[in-house]
Design a protein around this motif. Structure first.
Motif, PDB file in Angstrom:
ATOM      1  N   ALA A 131      83.636 -10.073 -59.061  1.00 36.36           N
ATOM      2  CA  ALA A 131      82.575 -11.076 -59.036  1.00 36.36           C
ATOM      3  C   ALA A 131      82.223 -11.417 -60.479  1.00 36.36           C
ATOM      4  N   HIS A 132      82.065 -12.696 -60.763  1.00 33.94           N
ATOM      5  CA  HIS A 132      81.972 -13.177 -62.145  1.00 33.94           C
ATOM      6  C   HIS A 132      80.867 -14.214 -62.288  1.00 33.94           C
ATOM      7  N   ASN A 133      80.011 -14.028 -63.268  1.00 31.61           N
ATOM      8  CA  ASN A 133      79.047 -15.048 -63.685  1.00 31.61           C
ATOM      9  C   ASN A 133      79.427 -15.491 -65.079  1.00 31.61           C
ATOM     10  N   GLY A 134      79.675 -16.778 -65.237  1.00 33.55           N
ATOM     11  CA  GLY A 134      80.019 -17.299 -66.563  1.00 33.55           C
ATOM     12  C   GLY A 134      81.162 -18.278 -66.497  1.00 33.55           C
ATOM     13  N   ASN A 135      81.761 -18.531 -67.656  1.00 31.61           N
ATOM     14  CA  ASN A 135      82.870 -19.459 -67.749  1.00 31.61           C
ATOM     15  C   ASN A 135      83.733 -19.081 -68.937  1.00 31.61           C
ATOM     16  N   LEU A 136      85.038 -19.112 -68.736  1.00 30.09           N
ATOM     17  CA  LEU A 136      85.980 -18.780 -69.801  1.00 30.09           C
ATOM     18  C   LEU A 136      86.417 -20.058 -70.513  1.00 30.09           C
ATOM     19  N   ALA A 190      79.823 -12.095 -67.187  1.00 26.38           N
ATOM     20  CA  ALA A 190      79.260 -10.849 -66.703  1.00 26.38           C
ATOM     21  C   ALA A 190      80.056 -10.521 -65.449  1.00 26.38           C
ATOM     22  N   LEU A 191      80.797  -9.423 -65.497  1.00 23.69           N
ATOM     23  CA  LEU A 191      81.732  -9.076 -64.437  1.00 23.69           C
ATOM     24  C   LEU A 191      81.284  -7.840 -63.691  1.00 23.69           C
ATOM     25  N   VAL A 192      81.453  -7.867 -62.374  1.00 17.43           N
ATOM     26  CA  VAL A 192      81.316  -6.685 -61.537  1.00 17.43           C
ATOM     27  C   VAL A 192      82.646  -6.514 -60.817  1.00 17.43           C
ATOM     28  N   ILE A 193      83.293  -5.374 -61.032  1.00 18.11           N
ATOM     29  CA  ILE A 193      84.633  -5.130 -60.504  1.00 18.11           C
ATOM     30  C   ILE A 193      84.601  -3.865 -59.647  1.00 18.11           C
TER      31      ILE A 193
END
Length: 500
Positions: A131-136, A190-193
């Motif tokens: 799950a990812h919040n943000g942008n690469l 911000a990653l949750v893995i």
């Protein structure tokens, strides 16, 4: 409490149909998503569900939860609000003592279930849910590289790029594989893995996107905002540090620094607009900070008015701060319909305006015959501000003085906020006087960047090294922008790429 859950620009995703979103929704910045994860709790999926409800303001178009048990990984995700996605016992089906969850707000036209998260991956080595919040800012280049090496993508999400980087890493240990992947990505994240035996949380080296750690009994959890902890009964432990990777397993919590952090650049718009007022981010309470910004508006940009009102919901704190400092009474002059569904552009302007009035109404008995000081947190395209000003005039306001508790929004964000190109941002092409005429206000003032930083307690020489990203106001981006530069040079690949 002014929850962003019911904000006018992040409207209910229930009953979404094909078509273009109304100009009302298009005229506000949109946060892309919120994340939550927990490890070592018998009710992991249930707590994740309630945490996502608390984070619903960060994304209203899709939601998902993945859990892990002895029998493998379990996942459910769909379009819609959290309560709709997980109706009829769906949460109970997600077994295990560890879970990761996500709420999403998509770029218009790309709200598909394929882009919903968490993204799950199964390889011969392990199961993953991300799950990812943000942008690469280099996602397109990485995607092309991965495709050339045989990767097949199922979505247009840059989160899937991260999943492929982890899955293809030569590192055998999952922590090493994640570290290998996150050192190759650039931008805000911000990653949750979730893996077979642990939960991993990662915050980008600049701290652009928020991430916090909490504890429920003996179990650790992570979330985009502390408001999620209040909902599930967790105690706030601390913010995840920029460039930090956390590993949570049966042995507890371990911290690893994966990047050399030279200067933190937290997104100021989290405090100005996105986060819930009851959240604490990087040491600042959102409500208190917004009140200070409103007070700074009153000190530096006063207006002669009879009442002060805020645009529901995100500007109520700033409006109360303005009223307290100025001595002008605060009133609820605007009321929002909390149960209106998404509207779409209709065949006529008259019908479009009716849709706007369904979302927000002026209280005639409050504003009639009075000079109104209207507080809002931002102006993007200007159409919403103009319609609100007109609502107040139609209700009998004799004057409308608009005050904005942030600097002019002149530049698009590349780190996880869905905003228009510079030419579509009214402050990117107009002076303040011109904007005032466009929105038909009697006067218009913004906070300056220096005043905004004073709200956080920075002044004088400190202003040269503040730990914030103000690129949307200044154009000073804290990273290179490989994909954007490729687009401007005409070398970018065609196709739509979604910011998450």
């Amino acid at each position: 409490m002014e929850s962003r859950l019911d904000s006018m620009e992040q409207v209910c995703a229930r009953g979404v149909a094909e078509g273009e979103a109304s100009e009302w929704e298009a005229d506000r910045p949109k946060e892309e998503c919120g994340v939550f994860g927990i490890f070592g709790h018998l009710r992991a999926a249930e707590l994740t569900y309630y945490a996502l409800i608390a984070l619903q303001h960060r994304g209203q178009e899709a939601a998902g939860i993945a859990s892990i048990s002895e029998t493998g990984m379990h996942s459910h995700k769909a379009l819609g609000l959290v309560a709709d996605v997980f109706s009829r016992g769906r949460v109970e089906e997600l077994m295990g003592s560890a879970a990761a969850g996500h709420v999403r707000y998509s770029t218009a036209g790309e709200n598909t279930v394929q882009n919903a998260q968490p993204i799950t991956v199964s390889t011969h080595r392990r199961h993953l849910a991300i799950a990812h919040n943000g942008n690469l800012v280099n996602a397109r280049r990485l995607r092309i590289m991965l495709e050339e090496r045989g990767s097949l993508f199922q979505s247009t999400s840059d989160t899937e790029v991260i999943a492929h980087l982890i899955a293809k890493s030569a590192e055998q240990d999952i922590l090493d594989a994640v570290r290998d992947a996150v050192t190759r990505i650039q931008g805000g994240f911000a990653l949750v893995i979730l893996t077979d035996d642990r939960l991993i949380a990662v915050r980008d080296p600049l701290g652009l996107r928020p991430l916090v750690v909490g504890r429920v009994g003996e179990s650790y959890c992570v979330a985009s905002e502390t408001c999620a902890f209040e909902t599930v009964g967790a105690q706030f432990v601390r913010d995840v540090r920029p460039g930090e990777m956390l590993s949570i397993d049966r042995d507890g919590l371990a911290s690893y620094a994966y990047a050399n952090v030279q200067r933190k650049r937290m997104c100021t718009f989290e405090h100005i607009y996105f986060a819930r007022p009851d959240s604490d981010i990087d040491g600042w309470n959102v409500h208190s900070l917004r009140k200070r910004l409103g007070a700074l508006l009153a000190e530096n940009h006063p207006a002669l008015g009879d009442i002060v009102i805020g645009v529901p919901d995100s500007s109520i704190s700033a409006a109360s701060g303005y009223a307290e400092r100025s001595g002008v009474p605060f009133e609820m002059g605007l009321v929002k319909n909390k149960y209106i569904a998404r509207t779409f552009i209709q065949p006529s302007q008259e019908l479009r305006d009716s849709g706007v009035r369904m979302k927000l109404n002026a209280v005639r008995s409050v504003v009639d015959g009075r000079r109104v000081v209207l507080i809002d947190d931002s102006i993007v395209r200007g159409t919403t501000s103009r319609r609100i000003v007109q609502l107040l005039r139609d209700a009998g306001a004799t004057e409308v003085h608009l005050r904005i508790s942030s600097p002019p929004y002149r530049n698009p964000c590349h780190y996880g906020i869905d905003t228009a190109s510079k030419k579509q941002l009214i402050a990117g092409t107009h002076t303040i006087d011109e904007i005032c005429r466009e929105v038909e206000a009697d006067s218009l003032e913004f906070l300056t960047v220096e005043e905004l930083m004073q709200g956080f307690g920075y002044d004088g020489p400190e202003l040269d090294a503040v730990p914030f990203c103000n690129a949307c106001f200044t154009g000073d981006y804290p990273t290179l922008l490989p994909d954007a530069e490729a687009d401007r040079a005409g070398t970018g690949e065609t196709g739509t790429f979604v910011s998450l």
